[in-house]
Design a protein around this motif. Structure first.
Motif, mmCIF file in Angstrom:
data_model
loop_
_atom_site.group_PDB
_atom_site.id
_atom_site.type_symbol
_atom_site.label_atom_id
_atom_site.label_comp_id
_atom_site.label_asym_id
_atom_site.label_seq_id
_atom_site.Cartn_x
_atom_site.Cartn_y
_atom_site.Cartn_z
ATOM 1 N N CYS A 1 0.970 -1.108 0.051
ATOM 2 C CA CYS A 1 -0.067 0.052 0.071
ATOM 3 C C CYS A 1 0.786 1.172 -0.005
ATOM 4 C CB CYS A 1 -0.835 -0.126 1.334
ATOM 5 S SG CYS A 1 -2.051 -1.201 1.399
ATOM 6 N N TRP B 1 -5.000 3.658 2.245
ATOM 7 C CA TRP B 1 -3.984 3.286 1.069
ATOM 8 C C TRP B 1 -4.504 1.704 0.461
ATOM 9 C CZ3 TRP B 1 -3.373 7.289 -1.464
ATOM 10 C CH2 TRP B 1 -3.117 8.721 -0.756
ATOM 11 N N LEU B 2 -5.239 1.176 1.164
ATOM 12 C CA LEU B 2 -5.711 -0.389 0.358
ATOM 13 C C LEU B 2 -6.144 0.150 -1.060
ATOM 14 C CD1 LEU B 2 -7.717 -2.317 3.103
ATOM 15 C CD2 LEU B 2 -5.466 -2.601 2.279
HETATM 16 N N1 ABU Z 1 -1.731 -5.009 4.585
HETATM 17 C C1 ABU Z 1 -1.627 -4.029 4.036
HETATM 18 C C2 ABU Z 1 -1.694 -2.651 5.027
HETATM 19 C C3 ABU Z 1 -0.887 -1.351 4.806
HETATM 20 C C4 ABU Z 1 -1.764 -0.003 5.111
HETATM 21 O O1 ABU Z 1 -2.401 -0.147 5.957
HETATM 22 O O2 ABU Z 1 -1.485 0.751 4.650
#
Ligand code: ABU
Length: 395
Positions: free
Chosen positions: A265, A320-321
């Protein structure tokens, strides 16, 4: 440098082309992939390496739930995971699914106990294909210690079918108290900013620790984020494992991300020469130079469709997913349905964008990239960085 015509490294052991397990980067045409499954999922338990949070509006005294997630939440996520499976199959991709296990079972080891485990929605966190090798990560959280189990029968089958496939399980850490810095959770924002260049998070450096989702592959170059889920010993282990096979392993850092976990992300390669970057989390300056010196471009992801507070209440990932896309080919990317700004950007960059609803999966920790583990892509090992000696992480 002109992409993507850089020469294959045929003199290296890394140039082995395996018939079943073969993936050298994040974008080559996809042939086979594992898509996660939500059956039996539990809420993330609090533990020394993890403090789950509630998002959005909360009632006074409301606490993060424990134990199995409700059946309707699991059903909705499974519908979207099945939808992804159908879309991939319509593109000619072979899709495999994990075996169900009982995540609501508590664990007790000589060093720790934990009341429940987590889920098998995000194979990306657990496994990575690097060329003809499958590496099972150490994992960083107690509740995820046995998360390789739902994938073991698939890995074993690949190993049986493909005599060139290399199957490697990284050393399992003790996950004892000394592996964690409990004080990490108590730091205030000012202290976190003051210490951001120390890159010391909730895991100590005592043991080898990494989640596979902190790794991104660009042919001969492998980039690993130092984070809450991957420590410097974990990166050293990966370097010692992969460099004799012809890879260059680089540690990368995103100092403004005060709670880094998983690179997908933050820094998402889309095709040779192009990385989708997170405007809130720029890569450390000297590390960016490695890319610019070799003709790579960064393009910032546009604003996500929701704020962090608008993410599902029990979702532990950020907005940011939105940029957690899955490449089906160098010109084709799957993107979450509601992320219209990103879809427009990708189209303007010349991508064919496939769209699918996936927000019910968000509360299980990931989106399209997290919820998958690519096993085979057409193509071999390319050197996209012109034989450079690489970034030295200096740590
Ligand atoms: N599992 C990815 C999460 C990354 C984020 O929260 O930005």
């Amino acid at each position: 440098m002109i992409f993507p015509t850089s020469a294959s490294i045929d003199e290296s052991a890394a140039a082995v082309s395996s018939s079943v397990v073969n993936a050298w980067n994040e974008w080559d045409p996809l042939e086979e992939i594992v898509v996660g499954r939500a059956d039996g999922a539990c809420y993330d338990p609090a533990e020394p390496g993890y403090r789950p949070i509630l998002r959005g509006l909360t009632q006074p005294g409301e606490v993060f739930p424990t134990g199995p997630k409700p059946a309707d939440v699991i059903k909705r996520a499974n519908e979207e995971l099945d939808g992804l499976t159908a879309l991939l199959e319509s593109q000619g991709v072979v899709v495999r699914r994990p075996d169900p296990i009982e995540f609501d079972r508590s664990l007790s080891s000589p060093e720790f106990t934990v009341d429940s485990q987590y889920c098998s929605v995000c194979p990306r966190d657990v496994l990575i294909t690097v060329g003809n090798q499958v590496i099972e990560a150490t994992m960083s959280r107690r509740a995820r210690f046995f998360e390789y189990l739902p994938y073991r029968s698939i890995v074993r089958e690949y190993w049986d079918r493909d005599s060139e496939m290399i199957w490697t399980a990284a050393p399992k850490p003790s996950m004892a108290d000394h592996m964690y810095r409990k004080e990490f959770w108590e730091l205030d924002v000012d202290e976190r900013y003051a210490r951001m260049h120390d890159f010391e998070f909730c895991v100590t450096q005592d043991e080898v620790v990494f989640d596979a989702a902190d790794i991104t592959r660009m042919g001969r170059d492998i980039f690993v984020q130092e984070s809450m889920t991957t420590n410097r010993a974990g990166i050293r282990w990966l370097r010692r494992e992969l460099e004799p096979r012809g890879f260059r392993v680089h540690a990368v850092h995103f100092p403004l991300d005060l709670f880094p976990s998983h690179i997908d992300c933050t820094f998402v390669p889309l095709r040779p020469g192009l990385v989708l970057t997170n405007p809130d989390r720029p890569i450390k300056e000297n590390e960016a130079e490695y890319f610019s010196d070799h003709g790579w471009q960064f393009v910032d992801a546009p604003e996500a469709s929701s704020t962090n507070d608008q993410m599902p209440k029990y979702c532990q990932s950020s907005r940011w997913l939105s940029m957690n896309v899955l490449s089906v080919a160098p010109e084709t990317v799957i993107c979450e349905e509601s992320e219209k700004n990103l879809q427009r950007l990708l189209e303007a960059l010349g991508f064919n964008v496939l769209v699918i609803p996936f927000r019910s999966v968000y509360e299980f920790g990931g989106s399209l990239h997290c919820a998958t583990w690519d096993v085979r892509r057409t193509g071999g090992c390319e050197d996209y960085f012109d034989g450079s000696v690489g970034i030295v992480d200096g740590r």
